[in-house]
Write an enzyme that holds these catalytic residues in place. Structure first.
Site, mmCIF file in Angstrom:
data_model
loop_
_atom_site.group_PDB
_atom_site.id
_atom_site.type_symbol
_atom_site.label_atom_id
_atom_site.label_comp_id
_atom_site.label_asym_id
_atom_site.label_seq_id
_atom_site.Cartn_x
_atom_site.Cartn_y
_atom_site.Cartn_z
ATOM 1 N N ARG A 12 52.379 50.165 6.661
ATOM 2 C CA ARG A 12 53.308 49.408 5.821
ATOM 3 C C ARG A 12 52.993 47.960 5.928
ATOM 4 O O ARG A 12 51.971 47.560 6.753
ATOM 5 C CB ARG A 12 54.510 49.722 6.339
ATOM 6 C CG ARG A 12 54.942 49.307 7.796
ATOM 7 C CD ARG A 12 56.488 49.593 7.971
ATOM 8 N NE ARG A 12 56.814 49.328 9.335
ATOM 9 C CZ ARG A 12 58.062 49.259 9.994
ATOM 10 N NH1 ARG A 12 59.107 49.652 9.257
ATOM 11 N NH2 ARG A 12 58.277 48.873 11.066
ATOM 12 N N ASN A 35 54.424 56.027 13.560
ATOM 13 C CA ASN A 35 54.824 57.265 12.953
ATOM 14 C C ASN A 35 53.773 57.847 12.162
ATOM 15 O O ASN A 35 53.233 57.189 11.214
ATOM 16 C CB ASN A 35 56.009 56.964 11.819
ATOM 17 C CG ASN A 35 56.500 57.850 11.196
ATOM 18 O OD1 ASN A 35 55.932 58.396 10.424
ATOM 19 N ND2 ASN A 35 57.688 58.247 11.504
ATOM 20 N N TYR A 148 59.979 36.462 19.999
ATOM 21 C CA TYR A 148 58.849 36.633 18.655
ATOM 22 C C TYR A 148 57.681 35.595 18.701
ATOM 23 O O TYR A 148 56.776 35.733 18.651
ATOM 24 C CB TYR A 148 59.758 36.627 17.565
ATOM 25 C CG TYR A 148 58.736 37.165 16.383
ATOM 26 C CD1 TYR A 148 58.194 38.276 16.154
ATOM 27 C CD2 TYR A 148 58.400 36.501 15.159
ATOM 28 C CE1 TYR A 148 57.043 38.876 15.311
ATOM 29 C CE2 TYR A 148 57.457 36.679 14.278
ATOM 30 C CZ TYR A 148 56.967 37.817 14.352
ATOM 31 O OH TYR A 148 56.160 38.190 13.169
#
EC number: 1.1.1.100
Length: 237
Positions: A12, A35, A148
């Site tokens: 993605r 995934n 982050y």
């Protein structure tokens, strides 16, 4: 050099756009994501003989096994893109330690592990190219994204140091640092407000970042570089 590329985080966002662009340019792709179904869907959309693999980049044995399998089925990996990443925004005082650790493990340690695994083959064949996907906040910092920012800032330091380590082996290591780009990670942001602060007046698209990634992958005389793709946002931060 053969054109076999492993794209971590390829199911993605920016990683998927990179895989799509590279497939059109004739590369053989390993699309890798945590995934497996998502990776298979992304690889299937590419057509051809591209393959999908499941991997948690924060786990070294997962990374090692993935490289063994993809080299068995696709051949030696000579191009590597690290686009896997997570973000859990929040002020530091409200951030759980486990959320700090998970971001650092995925965003920084994960890229370290994949680069380490790729080195064996790249050193043997005396050549290779790596692009790690960072972020403009890794260079400038951003309130509510201290962890982050640390993970992406660390990625820049790691990439530059590694570039020095392996340059004599004809292996190049670079970073692309995007700004605000339309992905799942930014879908809940207040775009109308934020884009007013971007000189080009809009969020970027994943394919625009993908072009920068492929440019660095294919540029034989660039290493240790950070290419910012942010619509000019760095000019005002």
């Amino acid at each position: 050099m053969d054109k076999v590329c492993a794209v971590f985080g390829g199911s993605r966002g920016i990683g998927r756009a990179v895989a799509q662009l590279m497939a059109r340019k004739g590369y053989r792709l390993a699309v890798i994501a945590r995934n497996l179904e998502g990776a298979k869907a992304a690889a299937g959309d590419l057509g051809g003989d591209h393959l999908a693999f499941s991997c948690d980049v924060a786990k070294e044995h997962d990374v090692q096994n993935t490289f063994e399998e993809l080299e068995k089925h696709l051949g030696r990996v000579n191009f590597l893109v690290n686009a896997a990443g997570i973000n859990r925004d929040g002020l530091l005082v409200r951030t759980k330690t486990e959320d700090m650790v998970s971001q650092l493990h995925t965003n920084l340690l994960g890229s370290m592990l994949t680069c380490k695994a790729a080195m064996r083959t790249m050193i043997q064949q005396q050549g290779g190219s790596i692009v790690n996907v960072g972020s403009i906040v890794g260079l400038k910092g951003n309130s509510g994204q201290s962890v982050y920012s640390a993970s992406k800032g660390g990625l820049v330091g790691f990439s530059r140091a590694l570039a020095k380590e392996v340059a004599r082996k004809k292996i190049r290591v670079n970073v692309v640092a995007p700004g605000f780009v339309h992905t799942d990670m930014t879908k809940d942001l207040k775009e109308e407000h934020l884009k007013k602060n971007i000189p080009l007046g809009r969020f970027g698209e994943t394919i625009e970042v993908a072009h920068a990634v492929v440019f660095l992958l294919e540029s034989p005389y660039i290493t240790g570089h950070v290419l910012v793709v942010d619509g000019g946002l760095q000019l005002i931060l």
